[in-house]
Design a protein around this motif. Structure first.
Motif: not given
Length: 762
Positions: A38-51
């Motif tokens: 299991i690998l959980i990658i969590l980005i901080d303070d990031a909304g859906p309109g960026l990537p």
């Protein structure tokens, strides 16, 4: 009941070995043979309109890869804030139920806001470890009470006390990406190299995770692992090397309003949001791009370019970890959960800032002040470097949360709580380009993992009866795109901003403050939730909360409000807005050490600011005894970092005191006399000229009983300088507080500091 009891011996012991029967004990397998890594990658303070994965303009190749080789969830939800989301994600419980209604640093005495995950809510890592998983966490933790983050512990609330056998990262809510205060397991460590030598925290976290994976492959190749990789990006400060920011030069010149229009159109083209979704309007309290003066726009553009480069760089580092999984042969049976944001994009930079904790301290400033300070340090190119703690304008956070209303800290609207999640598991999950649109919440991760492994939620862990799990499994949705969501009801609340979701409907109350508006809102002292206006949305037909149905359906709204009241009572949410108690109403009650006097030797370093003496906003006297040599120079002590702090140092034999008020104002008090060789007693006395939060300070420097220099600091920091930097004696190991010794950092003192006594005097 966990942990499982020891496996008894299978042998029969007789009086001698000849009379004994030997059989090797075999510990029974607790996990299925095909249990995934299991690998959980969590980005901080990031909304859906960026990537760009979902129509944004920040390149995220790793996120796109995980999505294209797996499935995506476009209705995954967080709590709207850092510590609360992480606590819920790792434990499967609602954030107030486990004392995380506020971030760890601003906790208070109410149960829902106490800042400590109870042992009756064991993390999923603790359970999986007992079942046979190797567990490791990297990066941002933010779930340890601030007063417990020192090198002497206690350690039971550190990652290694909560089920993770290995940890490398930082305990606080944010960190300098160049000079972070790092921890390996329970030991404070320094970064392996300097920024000048090419150090960046995101790269370091990937390096360490890769090293851990290689050790795991060498030593325990048949044992499944759980890795939690949580970068400090995109939380402020936005730190990234110039070449990464330059990749986005000119990309945001048209501003945040135009950015939202572009991203909204592409999000529909990619199929990430429905065709009938509507782009919500900008809040009237948030500036339009056209409202920004022309001479300030280059500053605002560059802040976003830096943030974009920072975000892309973090995704690249996540990709290095995924690539290593593949090269080690783990790819096929590794379940990757890539979560883009623990909440929406952050507007805590407010009007755009060169030092992001200026706003958290409630100190008013103007953009010309920030630009002047920036120009004094080298102009636009200083943004993203170790000299600045910059964060973009809240308009960019709103753009990064396209197409929704709100942003981080707004729990009432989806811009604060709806984050993309991509899942890849080649062995079991068939790739599907169509996003899963079932309602899913961060509390659902742990029960889903239990479900996939065929294990039950334990009744007792380490002798402590366990609280129920609040989340529900979405394991069925991984296999069946048409499976129904089992998560029918979910409340949201952060500092009075609140909502209740139930079976396709949401009722929302924005709360007393807009996090992007500087200062405290009028009337906050008398605010009560009873006077808040509630809105009503049918999310199954209104993807973005564009149509308020409160006036049309008052009975439905009343039902939803009653449901919120029941959920709030059940989950220790009361008092509503309890998270405001310290940052808004009583900053003097912020978590701090109970001590009023300290006695240090000259080698004390990396003492986190939350447990260090509050030299910058308490009346105090610092007394140092030191032996001075020829040509004395160096730091006597430093508290804070480049973005804000204070320091006392010797330069050319003269004693210098500097109060760095978040870069925009620096006060220096410098002695005219120079130190002579020999033993001396140096005293720095700080007192309030006006005893109020943020009030001016009088500072007096004495040597051997004689006053050498004095001056007034016009404005002080009422809360704190940093979230992750420290007090260092005899050197400045974190962010460089004074530009006078920036090129000489850590600028160790050339003499010997024998003792340093600090005492509060009022």
């Amino acid at each position: 009941m966990l942990p499982f009891p020891p496996t008894p011996s299978a042998s029969v012991a007789g009086r001698t070995m000849q009379e004994s029967v030997y059989h090797q004990r075999e510990t029974p397998a607790r996990l299925p043979a095909d249990a995934p890594n299991i690998l959980i990658i969590l980005i901080d303070d990031a909304g859906p309109g960026l990537p760009d994965t979902f129509g944004g303009e920040v390149r995220t190749d790793t996120l796109s890869r995980v999505l294209s080789e797996g499935i995506g969830f476009n209705r995954f939800h967080t709590t709207a804030m850092c510590s609360p989301t992480r606590a819920s994600l790792l434990s499967g419980r609602n954030h107030h139920r486990i004392g995380n209604g506020q971030i760890a640093e601003l906790a208070n005495d109410w149960d829902g806001y106490a800042g400590e995950i109870p042992k009756s809510s064991a993390l999923g890592a603790e359970v999986l470890k007992d079942y046979g998983y190797s567990t490791a966490a990297f990066g941002k933790w933010h779930n340890t009470p601030a007063v417990e983050t020192g090198v002497s512990g206690p350690f039971h609330n550190w990652p290694t006390g909560n089920g993770f056998e290995y940890f490398y990262g930082f305990l606080a809510g944010e960190a300098s990406q160049y000079e972070p205060n790092l921890v390996r397991n329970t030991t404070s460590v320094l970064p392996p190299k300097t920024a000048e030598e090419g150090y960046h925290l995101s790269e370091d976290l990937a390096d360490d995770a890769i090293h851990w994976l290689r050790n795991h492959k060498a030593l325990e190749p048949d044992k499944p692992f759980m890795m939690y990789w949580a970068t400090g990006c995109l939380h402020g400060p936005h730190h990234i090397m110039k070449e990464w920011a330059d990749k986005y030069a000119g990309r945001f010149d048209e501003g945040w309003d135009a950015y939202r229009e572009r991203v909204f159109a592409r999000a529909k083209e990619t199929g990430w949001i429905p065709d009938d979704a509507e782009l919500t309007a900008r809040d009237e309290r948030l500036a339009a791009w056209d409202d920004i003066p022309e001479d300030e726009k280059p500053f605002q553009r560059r802040l976003m370019e830096v943030a974009a480069g920072f975000a892309e760089h973090a995704d690249v580092q996540a990709g290095r970890v995924v690539d290593e999984l593949e090269s080690l042969g783990y790819g096929e049976n590794t379940l990757i959960l890539y979560i883009w944001g623990d909440n929406g994009s952050s507007g805590e930079g407010q009007n755009g800032t060169i030092s992001e904790l200026l706003a958290q301290n409630g100190i008013p400033s103007t953009i010309p002040q920030h630009i002047e300070a920036m120009n004094d340090m080298g102009g636009l190119d200083v943004l993203g470097t170790p000299k600045a703690d910059n964060q973009y304008h809240a308009g960019w956070a709103w753009a990064g949360s396209t197409p929704y209303k709100g942003m981080k800290l707004v729990a009432s609207h989806l811009g604060g709580t709806r984050n993309p999640m991509a899942i890849r598991w080649p062995a079991k999950v068939t790739p599907d380009a169509a996003p899963r649109a079932q309602f899913v919440h961060c509390t659902d991760i742990v029960p889903t993992l239990y479900d996939l492994l065929g294990i039950s939620h334990p009744r007792v862990v380490n002798g402590i009866p366990q609280d129920p799990i609040d989340g529900t499994s979405f394991a069925a949705i991984l296999q069946d795109a048409d499976a129904k969501s089992e998560h029918l009801t979910q409340y949201f609340e952060i500092m009075g901003s609140r909502a209740i979701y139930h079976d396709g409907w949401m009722a929302s109350a924005f709360g007393p403050r807009a996090p992007w508006v500087p200062g405290l809102p009028p009337g906050i002292a008398e605010w009560t939730p009873d006077h808040d206006t509630w809105e009503l949305y049918h999310l199954d037909e209104d993807w973005t909360q564009a149509h308020d149905l409160a006036e049309e359906q008052p009975e439905k709204l009343a039902q939803m409000k009653e449901l919120f009241a029941m959920e709030a009572a059940k989950n220790s949410v009361y008092p509503i807005g309890g998270g405001l108690w310290v940052p808004v109403y009583h900053p003097e009650l912020r978590i701090s050490t109970p001590y009023r006097e300290w006695n240090f030797t000259g080698d004390i370093i990396r003492m986190p600011e939350f447990i260090a003496p509050a030299l910058g906003n308490r009346a105090n006297t610092v007394t140092l005894t030191a032996t001075i040599g020829d040509s004395p120079e160096g730091v006597l002590y430093a508290l804070g970092g480049a973005g804000g702090g204070l320091t006392c140092f010797v330069d050319g034999g003269r004693i210098v005191y500097e109060y760095n008020l978040f870069i925009v104002q620096r006060t220096q008090i410098r002695s005219e006399r120079t130190l002579t060789p020999g033993r001396h007693t140096i005293v720095v006395e700080t007192s309030y000229v006006e005893a109020r939060p943020g009030g001016p300070l009088r500072v007096v420097i004495s040597v051997d009983g004689e006053e050498w220099a004095s001056g007034v600091v016009p404005v002080s920091a009422p809360l704190l300088f940093t979230a992750n930097d420290c007090l260092d004696v005899g050197r400045c190991l974190g962010g460089v507080v004074s530009l006078d010794y920036f090129d000489r950092a850590p600028f160790p003192f050339t003499g010997d500091i024998h003792t340093m006594n600090v005492i509060y005097t009022a």
